[in-house]
Design an enzyme around this catalytic site. Sequence first.
Site, PDB file in Angstrom:
ATOM      1  CB  SER A   1      44.243  57.288  36.566  1.00  0.00           C
ATOM      2  OG  SER A   1      42.121  57.254  36.325  1.00  0.00           O
TER       3      SER A   1
ATOM      4  CB  SER B   1      38.794  57.488  36.409  1.00  0.00           C
ATOM      5  OG  SER B   1      38.981  56.028  36.616  1.00  0.00           O
TER       6      SER B   1
ATOM      7  CE  LYS C   1      40.852  47.219  38.201  1.00  0.00           C
ATOM      8  NZ  LYS C   1      40.526  46.608  36.465  1.00  0.00           N
TER       9      LYS C   1
ATOM     10  N   GLY D   1      48.008  37.850  25.923  1.00  0.00           N
ATOM     11  CA  GLY D   1      48.136  38.406  27.322  1.00  0.00           C
ATOM     12  C   GLY D   1      47.136  37.093  27.944  1.00  0.00           C
ATOM     13  CB  ALA D   2      47.756  34.815  29.906  1.00  0.00           C
TER      14      ALA D   2
ATOM     15  CG  ASP E   1      37.544  46.555  34.277  1.00  0.00           C
ATOM     16  OD1 ASP E   1      37.206  47.886  33.891  1.00  0.00           O
ATOM     17  OD2 ASP E   1      38.419  45.893  35.063  1.00  0.00           O
TER      18      ASP E   1
ATOM     19  CB  THR F   1      43.289  51.290  38.817  1.00  0.00           C
ATOM     20  OG1 THR F   1      44.077  50.739  37.478  1.00  0.00           O
ATOM     21  CG2 THR F   1      44.681  51.599  39.381  1.00  0.00           C
TER      22      THR F   1
ATOM     23  CG  ASN G   1      35.948  47.994  38.380  1.00  0.00           C
ATOM     24  OD1 ASN G   1      34.837  47.504  38.300  1.00  0.00           O
ATOM     25  ND2 ASN G   1      36.050  48.519  36.690  1.00  0.00           N
TER      26      ASN G   1
ATOM     27  N   GLY H   1      41.082  50.568  23.446  1.00  0.00           N
ATOM     28  CA  GLY H   1      41.063  50.658  25.073  1.00  0.00           C
ATOM     29  C   GLY H   1      40.484  51.816  25.602  1.00  0.00           C
TER      30      GLY H   1
END
Length: 275
Positions: free
Chosen positions: A17, A19, A68, A128-129, A105, A64, A89, A238
């Site tokens: 991470s 963060s 979540k 993507g899903a 997000d 993360t 998040n 990202g």
Amino acid sequence: MAAPRRAAVLGSPITHSLSPVLHRAAYRELGLTGWTYDRFEVDEEGLPGFFRTLGPGWAGLSLTMPLKRAVIPLLDEISDTAASVDAVNTVVFSEDGRTTGDNTDIPGMVAALREHGIDRTEAAAILGAGATASSALAALARICPGEITVYVRSGARAAEIRRWAERLGVAVRVADWADAGQALRAPLVISTTPAGVTDALARSVPERPAALFDVLYDPWPTALAARWSAHGGAVVSGLDLLVHQAVLQVEQMTGLAPAPLDAMRKAGERALADR
């Protein structure tokens, strides 16, 4: 000056991470001497126990995967944004100990796109899903009045995306992954897949692509993003998303705004370059 407080990012795995790098950079710029931001390896099973250890010195938590959704029952309340995708998040602790969950997000995606001059698109495609795709749908609900095509790799994912679309009130067409090359002709493409999944699509990038938002940041650039840039298309990374959602977290946890976007981005770039 705000009194010293604690914050941290939780998840599993968590060692990757960025963060802590971003939040600590913000604390330095804001002069928050004594504020700390750590990372803790916590899975779903350990999350309730971790919450029981938190005392009055805590300002907030970043979450993360896979936490979540698991965190929601532990909170006093969640924002409408978080409720729209059943994903939190960000947790903010009030002075009386109450906990509020939010999702940065979604507005972080909108802010990252806006920074690149994209504040509206007539149509979009999502690659993507998974969980990130639901946040992408929620973000597009704010800026895309037209149809959104989602390219999926399984029937189960297709059914899930249709449920999210209905819940969010967006017009979605679900398409098979075998046709994902067609997605690249959309005015905005959001790739939400894990590393490597879209590499084969790079050869299908059109000669004049529009805009790509690839939610990955390590490794960077992805094959798709590199080819996209080489053809002159706009690319949102990202890291853009990570920084913008962290800016909103810092503002909520500290009560200070604006958070130092540039300093946070530079800190993230340096950390990635050192990996």
